[in-house]
Design a protein around this motif. Structure first.
Motif, PDB file in Angstrom:
ATOM      1  N   UNK A  42       0.861  -1.197   0.118  1.00  0.00           N
ATOM      2  CA  UNK A  42       0.024  -0.086   0.094  1.00  0.00           C
ATOM      3  C   UNK A  42       0.763   1.208   0.099  1.00  0.00           C
ATOM      4  N   UNK A  43       0.817   1.999  -1.160  1.00  0.00           N
ATOM      5  CA  UNK A  43       1.781   3.223  -1.139  1.00  0.00           C
ATOM      6  C   UNK A  43       1.531   4.220   0.072  1.00  0.00           C
ATOM      7  N   UNK A  44       2.420   4.763   0.732  1.00  0.00           N
ATOM      8  CA  UNK A  44       2.396   5.667   1.769  1.00  0.00           C
ATOM      9  C   UNK A  44       2.109   4.938   3.092  1.00  0.00           C
ATOM     10  N   UNK A  45       1.693   3.780   3.249  1.00  0.00           N
ATOM     11  CA  UNK A  45       1.551   3.000   4.369  1.00  0.00           C
ATOM     12  C   UNK A  45       2.425   2.778   5.133  1.00  0.00           C
ATOM     13  N   UNK A  46       2.722   2.914   6.602  1.00  0.00           N
ATOM     14  CA  UNK A  46       3.863   2.458   7.389  1.00  0.00           C
ATOM     15  C   UNK A  46       3.508   1.066   7.532  1.00  0.00           C
ATOM     16  N   UNK A  47       4.586   0.293   7.623  1.00  0.00           N
ATOM     17  CA  UNK A  47       4.832  -1.039   7.781  1.00  0.00           C
ATOM     18  C   UNK A  47       6.023  -1.625   8.405  1.00  0.00           C
ATOM     19  N   UNK A  48       5.704  -2.935   8.856  1.00  0.00           N
ATOM     20  CA  UNK A  48       6.874  -3.574   9.274  1.00  0.00           C
ATOM     21  C   UNK A  48       7.539  -4.133   7.673  1.00  0.00           C
ATOM     22  N   UNK A  49       8.733  -3.965   7.608  1.00  0.00           N
ATOM     23  CA  UNK A  49       9.548  -4.157   6.180  1.00  0.00           C
ATOM     24  C   UNK A  49       9.358  -5.700   6.130  1.00  0.00           C
ATOM     25  N   UNK A  50       8.181  -6.271   5.952  1.00  0.00           N
ATOM     26  CA  UNK A  50       7.954  -7.543   5.519  1.00  0.00           C
ATOM     27  C   UNK A  50       6.997  -7.769   4.160  1.00  0.00           C
ATOM     28  N   UNK A  51       7.719  -8.343   3.113  1.00  0.00           N
ATOM     29  CA  UNK A  51       6.822  -8.423   2.068  1.00  0.00           C
ATOM     30  C   UNK A  51       5.860  -9.573   2.221  1.00  0.00           C
ATOM     31  N   UNK A  52       4.591  -9.171   2.203  1.00  0.00           N
ATOM     32  CA  UNK A  52       3.549 -10.438   2.306  1.00  0.00           C
ATOM     33  C   UNK A  52       3.212 -10.634   0.653  1.00  0.00           C
ATOM     34  N   UNK A  53       3.127 -12.074   0.526  1.00  0.00           N
ATOM     35  CA  UNK A  53       2.711 -12.453  -0.958  1.00  0.00           C
ATOM     36  C   UNK A  53       1.489 -13.360  -0.590  1.00  0.00           C
ATOM     37  N   UNK A  54       0.629 -13.339  -1.412  1.00  0.00           N
ATOM     38  CA  UNK A  54      -0.662 -14.210  -1.251  1.00  0.00           C
ATOM     39  C   UNK A  54      -0.468 -15.086  -2.761  1.00  0.00           C
ATOM     40  N   UNK A  55      -0.271 -16.302  -2.631  1.00  0.00           N
ATOM     41  CA  UNK A  55      -0.418 -17.230  -3.869  1.00  0.00           C
ATOM     42  C   UNK A  55      -1.687 -17.804  -4.032  1.00  0.00           C
ATOM     43  N   UNK A  56      -2.260 -17.962  -5.303  1.00  0.00           N
ATOM     44  CA  UNK A  56      -3.374 -18.707  -5.465  1.00  0.00           C
ATOM     45  C   UNK A  56      -2.780 -19.882  -6.377  1.00  0.00           C
ATOM     46  N   UNK A  57      -3.105 -21.198  -5.678  1.00  0.00           N
ATOM     47  CA  UNK A  57      -2.556 -22.297  -6.575  1.00  0.00           C
ATOM     48  C   UNK A  57      -3.920 -23.201  -7.053  1.00  0.00           C
ATOM     49  N   UNK A  58      -3.525 -24.089  -7.756  1.00  0.00           N
ATOM     50  CA  UNK A  58      -4.366 -25.093  -8.282  1.00  0.00           C
ATOM     51  C   UNK A  58      -4.565 -26.159  -7.173  1.00  0.00           C
ATOM     52  N   UNK A  59      -3.779 -26.675  -6.636  1.00  0.00           N
ATOM     53  CA  UNK A  59      -3.806 -27.636  -5.516  1.00  0.00           C
ATOM     54  C   UNK A  59      -3.372 -27.306  -4.190  1.00  0.00           C
ATOM     55  N   UNK A  60      -3.876 -27.108  -3.255  1.00  0.00           N
ATOM     56  CA  UNK A  60      -3.144 -26.382  -1.963  1.00  0.00           C
ATOM     57  C   UNK A  60      -2.119 -27.741  -1.513  1.00  0.00           C
ATOM     58  N   UNK A  61      -2.693 -28.946  -1.635  1.00  0.00           N
ATOM     59  CA  UNK A  61      -1.903 -30.056  -1.000  1.00  0.00           C
ATOM     60  C   UNK A  61      -0.556 -30.197  -1.781  1.00  0.00           C
ATOM     61  N   UNK A  62      -0.828 -29.954  -3.261  1.00  0.00           N
ATOM     62  CA  UNK A  62       0.282 -30.138  -4.095  1.00  0.00           C
ATOM     63  C   UNK A  62       1.620 -29.415  -3.390  1.00  0.00           C
TER      64      UNK A  62
END
Length: 172
Positions: A42-62
């Motif tokens: 989020x531009x301009x938002x103070x943050x813990x300097x940790x890059x959060x990544x959301x992955x959407x996958x075909x099969x979570x168990x894979x």
């Protein structure tokens, strides 16, 4: 974990893109999509300097079959880590740098919750500013207590998540 909240860094986007390239190399056809989420997105938002990544996958168990390649990238493989249907990976130990939250393509509620929250903060600068101030205060109060830090944000986040989801469906 050491908790530090800093001013927004425009290079966080580049860090996300670099990590996304490495993840795409690992997952290839298993990956449906990848998103930069969390405060660093989020531009301009103070943050813990940790890059959060959301992955959407075909099969979570894979994803369980990809532990070794993720470990080679420096990630600690955490399994569901408290959220059913998710796979969680973190990098950097006590000075965390990255976190991955992976969901199967049909976990629509979890995926939408993350994306709507991010987009809402991007479009509502006053809410984003308030959130940044709250996080700064909590980081000063609980510099080594991630549970208390998280508990301190909980009511705010839940309230904004609700607003964000309603906004998401009315903004279309």
């Amino acid at each position: 974990m050491n908790i530090t909240v800093v001013e927004h860094n425009p290079y966080w986007k580049d860090e996300y893109l670099k990590e996304e390239r490495d993840i795409k190399e690992i997952l290839q056809d298993e990956l449906v999509n990848s998103f930069h989420i969390g405060s660093t997105s989020v531009p301009g938002l103070k943050a813990k300097p940790i890059i959060d990544i959301l992955l959407v996958v075909n099969d979570i168990n894979a994803l369980d079959n990809y532990s070794k390649p993720f470990e080679k990238l420096g990630y600690e493989v955490m399994g569901e880590f408290g959220i059913s249907g998710r796979r969680y990976f973190r990098k950097g130990g006590d000075n965390r740098t990255h976190q991955i939250h992976a969901f199967q393509y049909d976990s629509v509620q979890e995926i939408e919750r993350h994306l709507s929250f991010r987009d809402y903060l991007c479009h509502h600068s006053e809410v984003s500013k308030d959130y940044g101030e709250l996080k700064s205060e909590l980081a000063k109060k609980y510099p080594n207590d991630i549970e208390s830090y998280g508990d301190g944000k909980d009511d705010f986040v839940k309230k904004v998540e609700k607003q964000a989801l309603i906004w998401h469906w009315t903004a279309r």
